[in-house]
Design a protein around this motif. Sequence first.
Motif, mmCIF file in Angstrom:
data_model
loop_
_atom_site.group_PDB
_atom_site.id
_atom_site.type_symbol
_atom_site.label_atom_id
_atom_site.label_comp_id
_atom_site.label_asym_id
_atom_site.label_seq_id
_atom_site.Cartn_x
_atom_site.Cartn_y
_atom_site.Cartn_z
ATOM 1 N N ASP A 41 -110.271 -50.261 16.949
ATOM 2 C CA ASP A 41 -110.373 -49.535 18.350
ATOM 3 C C ASP A 41 -109.148 -48.584 18.643
ATOM 4 O O ASP A 41 -109.050 -48.004 19.627
ATOM 5 C CB ASP A 41 -110.491 -50.422 19.374
ATOM 6 C CG ASP A 41 -109.217 -51.520 19.680
ATOM 7 O OD1 ASP A 41 -108.392 -51.339 19.028
ATOM 8 O OD2 ASP A 41 -109.333 -52.399 20.797
ATOM 9 N N GLU A 66 -116.453 -44.433 22.953
ATOM 10 C CA GLU A 66 -116.891 -44.204 24.183
ATOM 11 C C GLU A 66 -117.613 -45.539 25.029
ATOM 12 O O GLU A 66 -118.494 -46.057 24.400
ATOM 13 C CB GLU A 66 -118.038 -42.989 24.251
ATOM 14 C CG GLU A 66 -118.263 -42.426 25.943
ATOM 15 C CD GLU A 66 -118.834 -41.299 25.942
ATOM 16 O OE1 GLU A 66 -120.250 -41.106 25.952
ATOM 17 O OE2 GLU A 66 -118.479 -40.314 25.172
ATOM 18 N N ASN A 67 -117.063 -46.056 25.802
ATOM 19 C CA ASN A 67 -117.421 -47.106 26.578
ATOM 20 C C ASN A 67 -117.759 -48.371 25.597
ATOM 21 O O ASN A 67 -118.838 -49.199 25.776
ATOM 22 C CB ASN A 67 -118.948 -46.969 27.328
ATOM 23 C CG ASN A 67 -118.682 -45.992 28.456
ATOM 24 O OD1 ASN A 67 -117.892 -46.033 29.040
ATOM 25 N ND2 ASN A 67 -119.652 -45.066 28.602
ATOM 26 N N GLY A 68 -116.922 -48.410 24.654
ATOM 27 C CA GLY A 68 -116.721 -49.695 23.841
ATOM 28 C C GLY A 68 -117.772 -49.192 22.577
ATOM 29 O O GLY A 68 -117.656 -50.265 21.670
ATOM 30 N N ARG A 69 -118.316 -48.049 22.540
ATOM 31 C CA ARG A 69 -119.297 -47.892 21.422
ATOM 32 C C ARG A 69 -118.674 -46.642 20.601
ATOM 33 O O ARG A 69 -118.196 -45.607 21.248
ATOM 34 C CB ARG A 69 -120.548 -47.583 21.735
ATOM 35 C CG ARG A 69 -121.341 -48.590 22.586
ATOM 36 C CD ARG A 69 -122.811 -48.003 23.341
ATOM 37 N NE ARG A 69 -123.531 -47.698 21.972
ATOM 38 C CZ ARG A 69 -123.897 -46.640 21.894
ATOM 39 N NH1 ARG A 69 -123.552 -45.668 22.566
ATOM 40 N NH2 ARG A 69 -124.562 -46.091 20.962
#
Length: 242
Positions: free
Chosen positions: A30, A40-43
């Motif tokens: 990350d 984006e949004n953890g993806r």
Amino acid sequence: MPKLLSALLWLVLSGNASAAERALRFSINDSWAMPMVHIENGRAVSGILVDLQRRMAAKVGRQAELLVMPRMRVQHALETNEIDVRCYVSPNWVNSGHYRYIWSLPFMTQRDLLVGSKAATLQPEQLLNERLGTVLGFTYLRLDPLFASGQIQREDARTQDQVLLKLSAKRYRYAVSNDLALHWFNRTRRAADKLHELSEIASDPIACIIRDAPDVPTMELLRAMVQMKQAGEFDAILARYR
């Protein structure tokens, strides 16, 4: 009864086949930034590693499950079989052995650079009492003695992009960046605002570690990467983000 047994057998075999063809799990650090990956949004939604890992999985008839996690958790995930493939890693960066994993051939070379806001030629050993922008948790072997002696001080940011943003905002005068991230950062900036390579700190071969286990098509993935190298697919992926 024979028809019922046949139907049950078909369901069992189908279930086994589906389990065998599960998605391959790839780790995504990350703290990486574009062009390696956009999170984006953890993806993980785009970037060199997204394209590379989806292509690797497709070559062996699987889907790619991209698991975004902190850098310090990747090592634990390797040891507990939570991931199948770790890409964007160099033998020069790994301190402990991965006996359950096999190294792939390198698919690129990463150049780590000393970067500044003004063009110059400067080696890190020439710096004195400077704060140097670095990524939290990253190891810079050449710089470690300078940090340990207090000649220069680390100023960590969570991602490579944040390191360059802080340099651009003059929070410090120098930073470390890989060449791809520097080129990506500069691509839309005016000439007067571009950051500059001052010297090369390191050059490392970048590869993948693939889990060697019955539920992973290890050798197929290794062969697929050789085929991708021979076909110029790695170069084509990199070229899209230069």
